[in-house]
Design a protein around this motif. Structure first.
Motif, PDB file in Angstrom:
ATOM      1  N   SER A  76      41.661  39.362  42.729  1.00  8.57           N
ATOM      2  CA  SER A  76      42.152  39.899  41.462  1.00  8.57           C
ATOM      3  C   SER A  76      42.984  38.879  40.686  1.00  8.57           C
ATOM      4  O   SER A  76      42.819  38.708  39.473  1.00  8.57           O
ATOM      5  CB  SER A  76      42.975  41.153  41.728  1.00  8.57           C
ATOM      6  N   ARG A  77      43.878  38.160  41.380  1.00  8.00           N
ATOM      7  CA  ARG A  77      44.716  37.183  40.689  1.00  8.00           C
ATOM      8  C   ARG A  77      43.941  35.913  40.335  1.00  8.00           C
ATOM      9  O   ARG A  77      44.175  35.307  39.277  1.00  8.00           O
ATOM     10  CB  ARG A  77      45.927  36.832  41.565  1.00  8.00           C
ATOM     11  N   ALA A  93      40.824  35.785  39.533  1.00  6.94           N
ATOM     12  CA  ALA A  93      40.003  36.096  38.363  1.00  6.94           C
ATOM     13  C   ALA A  93      40.835  35.973  37.087  1.00  6.94           C
ATOM     14  O   ALA A  93      40.352  35.475  36.058  1.00  6.94           O
ATOM     15  CB  ALA A  93      39.424  37.504  38.487  1.00  6.94           C
ATOM     16  N   GLU A  94      42.093  36.407  37.150  1.00  7.56           N
ATOM     17  CA  GLU A  94      42.969  36.269  35.983  1.00  7.56           C
ATOM     18  C   GLU A  94      43.236  34.795  35.683  1.00  7.56           C
ATOM     19  O   GLU A  94      43.225  34.376  34.515  1.00  7.56           O
ATOM     20  CB  GLU A  94      44.284  37.013  36.237  1.00  7.56           C
ATOM     21  N   ARG A  95      43.494  34.023  36.736  1.00  3.33           N
ATOM     22  CA  ARG A  95      43.772  32.595  36.527  1.00  3.33           C
ATOM     23  C   ARG A  95      42.571  31.876  35.925  1.00  3.33           C
ATOM     24  O   ARG A  95      42.723  30.979  35.081  1.00  3.33           O
ATOM     25  CB  ARG A  95      44.143  31.940  37.867  1.00  3.33           C
ATOM     26  N   LEU A  96      41.382  32.258  36.337  1.00  4.20           N
ATOM     27  CA  LEU A  96      40.171  31.600  35.846  1.00  4.20           C
ATOM     28  C   LEU A  96      39.694  32.175  34.509  1.00  4.20           C
ATOM     29  O   LEU A  96      38.754  31.644  33.912  1.00  4.20           O
ATOM     30  CB  LEU A  96      39.052  31.723  36.881  1.00  4.20           C
ATOM     31  N   GLY A  97      40.314  33.252  34.069  1.00  5.77           N
ATOM     32  CA  GLY A  97      39.978  33.819  32.764  1.00  5.77           C
ATOM     33  C   GLY A  97      38.778  34.723  32.746  1.00  5.77           C
ATOM     34  O   GLY A  97      38.115  34.854  31.710  1.00  5.77           O
ATOM     35  N   GLY A 144      31.163  39.150  41.908  1.00  5.97           N
ATOM     36  CA  GLY A 144      32.062  40.288  42.067  1.00  5.97           C
ATOM     37  C   GLY A 144      33.508  39.887  41.898  1.00  5.97           C
ATOM     38  O   GLY A 144      33.876  38.718  42.079  1.00  5.97           O
ATOM     39  N   ILE A 145      34.330  40.888  41.560  1.00  5.19           N
ATOM     40  CA  ILE A 145      35.778  40.702  41.433  1.00  5.19           C
ATOM     41  C   ILE A 145      36.461  41.817  42.222  1.00  5.19           C
ATOM     42  O   ILE A 145      36.113  43.003  42.077  1.00  5.19           O
ATOM     43  CB  ILE A 145      36.227  40.736  39.963  1.00  5.19           C
ATOM     44  N   LEU A 146      37.412  41.447  43.071  1.00  8.09           N
ATOM     45  CA  LEU A 146      38.102  42.405  43.923  1.00  8.09           C
ATOM     46  C   LEU A 146      39.248  43.072  43.181  1.00  8.09           C
ATOM     47  O   LEU A 146      39.857  42.494  42.269  1.00  8.09           O
ATOM     48  CB  LEU A 146      38.657  41.718  45.161  1.00  8.09           C
ATOM     49  N   ARG A 147      39.559  44.285  43.593  1.00  6.09           N
ATOM     50  CA  ARG A 147      40.831  44.890  43.235  1.00  6.09           C
ATOM     51  C   ARG A 147      41.916  44.282  44.136  1.00  6.09           C
ATOM     52  O   ARG A 147      41.593  43.684  45.163  1.00  6.09           O
ATOM     53  CB  ARG A 147      40.783  46.402  43.429  1.00  6.09           C
ATOM     54  N   PRO A 148      43.191  44.443  43.802  1.00  6.52           N
ATOM     55  CA  PRO A 148      44.245  43.939  44.696  1.00  6.52           C
ATOM     56  C   PRO A 148      44.105  44.519  46.103  1.00  6.52           C
ATOM     57  O   PRO A 148      43.815  45.709  46.274  1.00  6.52           O
ATOM     58  CB  PRO A 148      45.536  44.418  44.020  1.00  6.52           C
ATOM     59  N   SER A 198      47.165  40.234  50.973  1.00 10.45           N
ATOM     60  CA  SER A 198      47.468  39.778  49.613  1.00 10.45           C
ATOM     61  C   SER A 198      47.030  38.339  49.365  1.00 10.45           C
ATOM     62  O   SER A 198      46.862  37.934  48.205  1.00 10.45           O
ATOM     63  CB  SER A 198      48.972  39.905  49.354  1.00 10.45           C
ATOM     64  N   ASP A 199      46.823  37.547  50.437  1.00  9.52           N
ATOM     65  CA  ASP A 199      46.362  36.176  50.224  1.00  9.52           C
ATOM     66  C   ASP A 199      44.948  36.135  49.642  1.00  9.52           C
ATOM     67  O   ASP A 199      44.557  35.158  48.999  1.00  9.52           O
ATOM     68  CB  ASP A 199      46.417  35.392  51.540  1.00  9.52           C
ATOM     69  N   LEU A 200      44.167  37.218  49.827  1.00  9.51           N
ATOM     70  CA  LEU A 200      42.831  37.271  49.256  1.00  9.51           C
ATOM     71  C   LEU A 200      42.868  37.463  47.743  1.00  9.51           C
ATOM     72  O   LEU A 200      41.878  37.165  47.061  1.00  9.51           O
ATOM     73  CB  LEU A 200      42.012  38.393  49.898  1.00  9.51           C
TER      74      LEU A 200
END
Length: 418
Positions: free
Chosen positions: A179-180, A182-186, A210-214, A219-221
């Motif tokens: 999840s994080r 994906a945000e960093r990569l936009g 695919g994009i994971l939920r938190p 949390s390292d994933l």
């Protein structure tokens, strides 16, 4: 000669009438006799049964609602990973970089009896970029991990969009973003029918599927880019040695599995394997189970006591109200046993009717409350049947004293009462 007079004949004494023998009542007649008071005094019987039903309904509610609350709490605590263990390689004394686990460690762990699921990730020590024109340092903190297909189920993760790695795609250059990351990569959500975005890893293009939920339990994933295990071998020169291993085990055997994990993962140097201790949520879960069990027993005992006192009080008042009826029946030949049977049967009937109504009322109330709270309803047929049987037993116990008291009234005493 003197006539000798014979003594006058003695008149025979009148015989006493034989005491009438009470007729033995059949079970059907006894039940009908017990229902007589219920039919004649319908309002009093309804109020008496209502008091009993309230007590039984209370018993159902105070056991079903806390049990449902406990089930909801257990689900929440289980979601916190009470049976999840995390093992990782640590560096030896004086060493620098962390070592990796043996390549066969996942298969070894899966052979442990209580283990339900095991999966691993491995750091590929590569960088990810949005495009070839992007500075590699712009995405520091985003790690590229080789991942097993069972990883998502093992850590309890879910997909925000797209799909996870499968047997069909983990051999190809495809990735799943945390999840994080994906945000960093936009990247936002992946939409069907639109071209899949790509990222560049080690000068090779990988398709985002695919994009994971938190993931609360790992949390390292959230900061990772996950590549298929076989694709990492073929495209990134990965050696197949995991760095972090996730294990799900039976909750009752979590501690035992934790004790044997280091030696199972790395028999040569088990000291270089660090295993997380069972979650504090597991201890909280077990403590809450004990606390709820004690609460159930206490509340059930109080409800049964209140219900028994109510039935006994109702039957004692019934005896006082019906003394003339008792005297008339005794004068007509009814024995003490029949009087006892009548009042004891009436007590059981009242308790049975009240218990049945209480079970229905309690089940309905518990179902309504748990629905409002969005809890799972915990109410078994065995519990309801046992509660109804308990109501009948309470009627027997509570009706003994009033029945004996009624049978001891003599006809004259009962008929003389006003």
């Amino acid at each position: 000669m003197t006539d000798v007079k014979s003594p006058p004949a003695t008149a025979p004494a009148p015989s006493r009438p034989a005491r009438p023998t009470p007729v033995r009542l059949s079970p059907v007649d006894l039940v009908g006799l017990g229902l007589l008071g219920v039919r004649i005094r319908k309002l009093r019987a309804a109020l008496s049964a209502l008091g009993i039903s309230i007590g039984i309904a209370t018993l159902i509610v105070v056991t079903a609602v806390p049990a449902s609350s406990q089930a909801a709490l257990m689900q929440q605590l289980s979601a916190l990973g009470t049976n999840l263990l995390r093992a990782q390689a640590v560096s030896a004394q004086g060493g620098g970089e962390k070592s990796a686990l043996p390549a066969e460690s996942v298969d070894m762990v899966r052979r442990i009896g209580p283990v339900q699921r095991a999966a691993a990730v491995a750091n590929t020590h590569t960088t990810v970029r949005r495009s070839e024109h992007t500075d590699p340092g712009a995405y520091n903190g985003v790690s590229v991990l080789a991942a097993h297909r069972d990883l998502l189920r093992t850590v309890g993760g879910t997909m925000a969009s797209g799909t996870f790695l499968t047997r069909d795609n983990d051999r190809f250059p495809t990735v799943v973003l945390g999840s994080r990351s994906a945000e960093r990569l936009g990247f936002g959500a992946l939409r069907p029918g639109q071209p899949a975005p790509q990222v560049r890893i080690a000068d090779r293009w990988f398709t985002v599927i695919g994009i994971l939920r938190p993931v609360p339990l790992a949390s390292d994933l959230d900061h990772a880019v996950l590549v298929g295990w076989e694709a990492a071998r073929a495209e990134l020169g990965f050696d197949g040695r995991p760095t972090v291993l996730y294990t799900r085990a039976r909750e009752s055997a979590v501690e035992a599995v934790r004790d044997v994990l280091p030696a199972t993962i790395d028999p040569q140097t088990p000291g270089l394997v660090q295993v997380s201790r069972p979650s504090d949520a597991l201890a909280a879960k077990r403590a809450s189970e004990s606390a709820f069990s004690a609460l159930f027993l206490g509340l059930a005992g109080i409800a049964l006591l209140v219900g028994g006192i109510g039935v006994a009080n109702t039957m004692v008042i019934s005896v006082l109200e019906r003394r003339r009826e008792i005297g008339l029946r005794r004068a007509l030949g009814a024995g003490r046993g029949q009087i006892r049977g009548q009042f004891l049967t009436e007590s059981v009937v009242l308790s049975g009717f009240g218990g049945a109504a209480g079970v229905l009322l309690g089940c309905a109330a518990a179902a309504g409350y748990t629905t409002l709270q969005d809890w799972p309803l915990v109410l078994s047929v065995t519990t309801a049947a046992a509660t109804l049987g308990g109501a009948v037993l309470i009627g027997v116990v509570a009706g003994v004293y009033p029945a004996v008291r009624a049978s001891r009234l003599t006809p004259t005493e009962a008929l003389a009462s006003t």
